[in-house]
Design an enzyme around this catalytic site. Structure first.
Site, PDB file in Angstrom:
ATOM      1  N   CYS B 180       0.822  -1.224   0.000  1.00 34.29           N
ATOM      2  CA  CYS B 180       0.000   0.000   0.000  1.00 34.29           C
ATOM      3  C   CYS B 180       0.850   1.265   0.000  1.00 34.29           C
ATOM      4  O   CYS B 180       0.443   2.294  -0.531  1.00 34.29           O
ATOM      5  CB  CYS B 180      -0.928   0.031   1.204  1.00 34.29           C
ATOM      6  N   CYS B 314      13.508   4.542   2.705  1.00 31.83           N
ATOM      7  CA  CYS B 314      12.228   4.375   1.996  1.00 31.83           C
ATOM      8  C   CYS B 314      11.141   4.973   2.887  1.00 31.83           C
ATOM      9  O   CYS B 314      11.435   5.841   3.715  1.00 31.83           O
ATOM     10  CB  CYS B 314      11.961   2.906   1.669  1.00 31.83           C
TER      11      CYS B 314
END
Lengths: 84, 351
Positions: B180, B314
């Site tokens: 997601c 990230c």
């Protein structure tokens, strides 16, 4: 035959479904089993070969590789999805 | 019993099934997009004991779908906020909180005392771990998962029915399927699928209707179509007697890591590789960070100077740990580490 695409297979192919011709005048071979369909799709979309698990349903029933497929069958490619 | 009078009034439900809900113990793994609606409805309907497993904190970008959390709870423990909010809705429910992520060491111990398990996690490692633990302990498992505008729903291991591995035998590799964070999710989607999971839990507990055992429900929100795929049990998948030694790539601590604090104190000219998507990178990123999305890393090693330390970042720390593993394998003599917690945990002065 119609192939419905789910999850990441939709992104790989770039559309929600595919139509696969089942016969042509030159007599070219088209997939007759689920296994042949996997190979056929994998040649056109190599990224599909990279999926560790990819369930294939024929007429809404989970199908094993040996299962035969016909022009009027509705096929679905169902990869696992992880989002939550 | 006035509180539940509207569902007791249903002829097929009645006070007998209300008693069954009250006597039941449900374990919910994950209090994110799926877990929030499951928890809210099971709490409202009067499940007796609700076990909750979660170790994350509330982030601002959770609020569009995790509608239980107030704005003021950003940065706080999801588990603690959820229990507090749920208790306000129904003080009769007993909550058992487990402030941890489920792992190979704690899974069997946590799951064993519950009647039904709900998989509301967001990664494959957890999903395969939960499946295997439920097979070993013979617990029914209510499964829900999302991808973009689609949802999947099923009930595993119910009355000797099929398991997750009967559908998807092999766990996907690290960067095979987007999550997601990378792919995005519309706020309502987990609300729909999570609500359907809560319905399946009620059916498993009470025996009402037909559960989705042996059936995979596919929901497409863009076309409002649902499909049910029938699948069979593979007896091999029932023979699991112990958990695997390793469920893959979720362990962030397995790769060299640096905290934001320590990172901030480095004086050198830091080489930062941001392995998120171009879209995520364009929203916000560190000064001088080089954007190499994880799925293109293999083709872009040339952009990295391996004579200097490489700091990989990230969104949450998941993709950066995968990237560090890849870089270490390819360049064993290099110094690579990930920034723990990713952009989610970044102190604001770093941007």
């Amino acid at each position: 035959m119609t192939v419905l695409l789910f999850g990441v297979t939709k992104d790989i192919v770039g559309s929600p479904s595919l139509s696969i011709p089942t016969a042509n005048a030159r007599g070219k071979q088209f997939p007759k089993t689920v296994k042949e369909l996997r190979q056929f799709l994998g040649t056109t979309y190599p990224k599909l070969n990279e999926l560790s698990s990819l369930a294939i349903a024929v007429n809404n029933n989970y199908a094993h590789d040996e299962a035969e497929i016909n022009s009027y069958d509705e096929i679905a490619l169902i990869p696992p999805v992880s989002g939550g | 019993m006035d509180r539940y009078s509207r569902q007791i009034a249903l002829k097929q439900f009645g006070s007998e099934n209300q008693e069954k809900l009250k006597a039941s113990k449900v374990l919910l793994v994950g209090l994110g997009g799926l877990g929030v609606p499951v928890a809210q409805y099971l709490c409202g309907m009067g499940v007796g004991t609700l076990g909750l497993v979660e170790n994350d904190t509330v982030a601002l970008h959770n609020l569009q779908r995790q509608v239980l959390y107030p704005e003021a709870s950003v940065g706080m423990s999801k588990l603690q906020v959820a229990v507090k909010e749920l208790q306000k809705r129904n003080s009769e429910v007993v909550f058992k909180g487990f402030e941890t992520f489920l792992n190979g060491t704690n899974a069997l111990e946590i799951i064993k005392d519950f009647d039904v398990v709900v998989d509301a996690t967001d990664n494959f490692s957890s999903r395969y771990l939960i499946n295997d633990a439920c097979v070993i302990l013979k617990k029914p498992l209510v499964y829900g998962a999302l991808h973009a505008f689609e949802g999947q729903l099923s009930v595993f291991n119910y009355q000797d029915g099929p398991t997750y591995r009967c559908l998807f035998p092999n766990m996907p590799k690290a960067n095979e399927i987007p999550n997601c964070d990378e792919n995005g999710i519309l706020g309502i989607l987990p609300g729909i699928i999570g609500s359907l999971q809560a319905l399946e839990v009620v059916k498993v507990i009470t025996g009402l209707g037909d559960t989705l055992s042996g059936k995979l429900l596919l929901f497409d929100g863009l076309t409002q179509t649902t499909q049910k795929i029938n699948y069979q049990s593979n007896p091999e998948n029932k023979k699991c007697t112990s958990l695997l030694p390793d469920y893959g790539y979720s362990g962030c601590e397995l790769v060299p890591s640096i905290t934001w604090d320590a990172f901030g104190q480095l004086n050198e000219n830091k080489q930062v590789i941001d392995v998120r998507t171009i879209q995520e990178y364009s929203n916000d990123h560190l000064d001088h960070a080089i954007n190499i999305p994880l799925d293109t890393l293999d083709a872009q090693f040339g952009k990295i100077d391996f004579s200097k330390p490489v700091y990989v970042v990230c969104q949450s720390g998941k993709r950066s740990s995968i990237a560090v593993e890849i870089l270490q394998k390819k360049y064993p003599n290099s110094t690579c580490c990930q920034i723990l917690g990713g952009m989610n945990q970044m102190p604001t002065q770093c941007l």
